[in-house]
Design a protein around this motif. Structure first.
Motif, mmCIF file in Angstrom:
data_model
loop_
_atom_site.group_PDB
_atom_site.id
_atom_site.type_symbol
_atom_site.label_atom_id
_atom_site.label_comp_id
_atom_site.label_asym_id
_atom_site.label_seq_id
_atom_site.Cartn_x
_atom_site.Cartn_y
_atom_site.Cartn_z
ATOM 1 N N TYR A 1 11.301 -2.487 25.673
ATOM 2 C CA TYR A 1 10.164 -3.352 25.371
ATOM 3 C C TYR A 1 10.451 -4.189 24.128
ATOM 4 O O TYR A 1 11.145 -3.729 23.234
ATOM 5 C CB TYR A 1 8.909 -2.522 25.079
ATOM 6 C CG TYR A 1 8.596 -1.513 26.141
ATOM 7 C CD1 TYR A 1 7.994 -1.896 27.335
ATOM 8 C CD2 TYR A 1 8.897 -0.169 25.955
ATOM 9 C CE1 TYR A 1 7.708 -0.954 28.319
ATOM 10 C CE2 TYR A 1 8.615 0.779 26.935
ATOM 11 C CZ TYR A 1 8.023 0.375 28.114
ATOM 12 O OH TYR A 1 7.748 1.302 29.082
ATOM 13 N N LEU B 1 2.260 15.770 29.601
ATOM 14 C CA LEU B 1 1.494 15.553 28.367
ATOM 15 C C LEU B 1 0.017 15.908 28.580
ATOM 16 O O LEU B 1 -0.620 16.514 27.711
ATOM 17 C CB LEU B 1 1.620 14.093 27.917
ATOM 18 C CG LEU B 1 2.989 13.708 27.346
ATOM 19 C CD1 LEU B 1 3.181 12.196 27.375
ATOM 20 C CD2 LEU B 1 3.140 14.223 25.904
ATOM 21 N N GLY C 1 5.705 14.250 36.582
ATOM 22 C CA GLY C 1 5.877 13.121 35.659
ATOM 23 C C GLY C 1 5.537 13.550 34.240
ATOM 24 O O GLY C 1 4.742 14.486 34.025
ATOM 25 N N ALA C 2 6.134 12.849 33.259
ATOM 26 C CA ALA C 2 5.899 13.209 31.855
ATOM 27 C C ALA C 2 4.439 12.982 31.456
ATOM 28 O O ALA C 2 3.918 13.664 30.578
ATOM 29 C CB ALA C 2 6.830 12.420 30.946
ATOM 30 N N ARG D 1 8.190 11.131 40.308
ATOM 31 C CA ARG D 1 7.210 11.937 39.575
ATOM 32 C C ARG D 1 7.724 13.309 39.169
ATOM 33 O O ARG D 1 7.206 14.339 39.620
ATOM 34 C CB ARG D 1 5.882 12.072 40.363
ATOM 35 C CG ARG D 1 5.282 10.800 40.893
ATOM 36 C CD ARG D 1 5.153 9.689 39.872
ATOM 37 N NE ARG D 1 4.362 10.046 38.716
ATOM 38 C CZ ARG D 1 4.752 9.773 37.461
ATOM 39 N NH1 ARG D 1 5.901 9.164 37.205
ATOM 40 N NH2 ARG D 1 3.987 10.109 36.474
ATOM 41 N N ASN E 1 7.526 3.521 22.746
ATOM 42 C CA ASN E 1 6.855 2.535 23.566
ATOM 43 C C ASN E 1 5.568 2.230 22.808
ATOM 44 O O ASN E 1 4.781 3.157 22.595
ATOM 45 C CB ASN E 1 6.544 3.143 24.946
ATOM 46 C CG ASN E 1 5.732 2.232 25.834
ATOM 47 O OD1 ASN E 1 5.466 1.103 25.488
ATOM 48 N ND2 ASN E 1 5.335 2.754 26.997
HETATM 49 N N1 PMP Z 1 5.702 8.608 27.681
HETATM 50 C C1 PMP Z 1 5.902 7.300 27.447
HETATM 51 C C2 PMP Z 1 6.073 6.852 26.041
HETATM 52 C C3 PMP Z 1 5.953 6.379 28.500
HETATM 53 O O1 PMP Z 1 6.147 5.092 28.255
HETATM 54 C C4 PMP Z 1 5.777 6.842 29.818
HETATM 55 C C5 PMP Z 1 5.828 5.825 30.923
HETATM 56 N N2 PMP Z 1 4.967 5.918 31.906
HETATM 57 C C6 PMP Z 1 5.568 8.220 30.003
HETATM 58 C C7 PMP Z 1 5.526 9.075 28.918
HETATM 59 C C8 PMP Z 1 5.312 8.840 31.344
HETATM 60 O O2 PMP Z 1 6.335 8.689 32.264
HETATM 61 P P1 PMP Z 1 6.323 9.420 33.658
HETATM 62 O O3 PMP Z 1 4.952 9.963 33.884
HETATM 63 O O4 PMP Z 1 6.701 8.374 34.653
HETATM 64 O O5 PMP Z 1 7.344 10.507 33.577
#
Ligand code: PMP
Ligand code: GLU
Length: 397
Positions: free
Chosen positions: A323, A103, A98-99, A245, A174
């Motif tokens: 959003y 990060l 997942g992102a 994920r 977001n």
């Molecule tokens: N970056 C932003 C701005 C998000 O809103 C989200 C949402 N969860 C994510 C990263 C991470 O997304 P995910 O871990 O589901 O890939």
């Protein structure tokens, strides 16, 4: 039992907390409309599911290389070239769980005590805590509606100090939907390059853009900027794959290799089956992405129109993401039935308890004048939800 200091500095993700609270109330039989979760309500497209089923049937259920299978790295490379005009090698790509995980790992690999990371506010709830978990200091730079909630080169320059390592750019954003033009990114890049800091570009909402707007990423500005940029993306939002994920990063080789090493001592590879599904998502038929984005656009138009009819609320039309972030602070100081509304948490509690509508308080995103509603839910829910909000806000005096 004593906990490590790093844990005591953070809070659970407020967006996930609101979503879980709404689900718990629904499970108790309460009639709740959820505008909390930033999660597409669509099902994962069939071609992607089939790719996962095939992976299971073929026994693709073992460990894979830590940073992702070559097939996935190649699909990411194809995507970055096709959608963003950016060229990367396999050694510049890492896939994570997942992102958010991407990060987190980037922060762990790059930042430590004494470092500062610039985060424009309103921000996604996890950025400050991810920086704190790395032992570094999030430096919040407020943006306002007058600049469309975008960071300006002047504000960025002012916030940079000796200890600044990076700035996080999330476009479309977001919670505001704010989307940077190439020209605006060029202005920021000039400051970033002259000060020698890094840009972390979170592009997760890139495919959810409206009014024919074209997406640009910081790395599009110049080769020099690309060398100082880490592009973060994932399949959660564009392909309705939040539960699978898979996120990824593209950037300088030494950073990618550090992230991969960290994964080898923490999570190992992201799920093998999800990796195969993501190959299909990123390199397969892209039709479903625009179908979903078109549906989000209809919902955006409806919800913005409706919220702007409510006395005490005003809502910018977001150019991207799913959003809305209406300003609601004109309602502060009012009340109903002994309940006082003093800030965004009070208003969110009021909406949940009186209207059965779950929203996220703006304070979670660093701006208490607003609340966030995710319109990644059915048109039927949106209609009923705004009808309820209208009815209960009328009671506030
Ligand atoms: N970056 C932003 C701005 C998000 O809103 C989200 C949402 N969860 C994510 C990263 C991470 O997304 P995910 O871990 O589901 O890939
Ligand atoms: N990013 C989504 C949101 O802001 C999902 C929740 C989360 O990961 O915190 O609602």
């Amino acid at each position: 039992m004593k906990l490590a200091t790093r844990v005591t500095k953070i809070k659970p993700s407020p967006t996930l907390a609101v979503t879980m609270r709404a689900r718990a109330l629904q499970a108790q039989g309460k009639d709740i409309i959820g505008f909390g979760a930033g999660e597409p309500d669509f099902d994962t497209p069939e071609n992607i599911k089939q790719a996962a089923i095939k992976a299971i049937q073929e026994g693709f259920t073992k460990y894979t290389p830590v940073g992702g299978i070559d097939e996935l790295k190649d699909a990411i490379i194809t995507k970055l070239k096709r959608d963003n005009g950016l060229t990367y090698k396999r050694s510049q790509i890492v896939a994570s769980c997942g992102a958010k995980h991407t990060l987190y790992n980037i922060a762990q690999a790059l930042f430590e005590k004494g470092d500062e990371v610039i985060i424009p506010s309103p921000y996604w709830v996890s950025y400050p805590d991810i920086v704190l978990l790395a032992g570094a200091k999030p430096v919040i730079v407020n943006t306002t509606a007058s600049t469309g909630f975008k960071l300006t080169p002047e504000k960025l320059e002012k916030a940079i100090r000796k200890k600044t390592r990076a700035v996080v750019i999330n476009s479309p954003s977001n919670p505001t939907g704010a989307t940077y033009s190439l020209k605006e990114l060029e202005g920021l890049a000039e400051v970033i390059l002259s000060k020698g800091i890094l840009a972390i570009s979170d592009d997760i909402y890139e495919r959810i853009l409206y009014d024919g707007l074209v997406f640009h990423n910081m790395a599009n500005v110049s080769e020099a900027m690309k060398d100082r940029c880490i592009v973060v993306n994932g399949v959660s939002k564009a392909y309705a794959m939040t539960g699978w994920r898979i996120g990824y990063a593209a950037g300088p080789e030494n950073i990618i290799s550090a992230v991969t090493e960290m994964q080898s001592q923490s999570t190992s590879n992201a799920t093998s089956i999800s990796q195969k599904a993501s190959v299909e998502a990123l390199a397969g038929d892209q039709k479903t992405v625009s179908v979903m984005a078109a549906e989000f656009e209809k919902r955006r138009n409806y919800i913005v129109g409706q919220l702007n009819e409510i006395k005490g609320m005003s809502c910018m039309k977001p150019p991207g993401a799913f959003y809305v972030f209406p300003r609601v602070s004109r309602l502060y100081g009012t009340g109903y039935g002994g309940r006082k509304i003093a800030h965004s948490v009070d208003l969110s509690e009021f909406l949940l308890e009186e209207a059965g509508v779950a929203v996220v308080p703006g304070s979670a995103f660093g701006n208490d004048h607003h609340i966030r509603l995710s319109y990644a839910t059915s048109m039927k829910n949106i209609e009923e939800g705004v009808r309820r909000i209208k009815a209960v806000v009328k009671k506030l005096a």
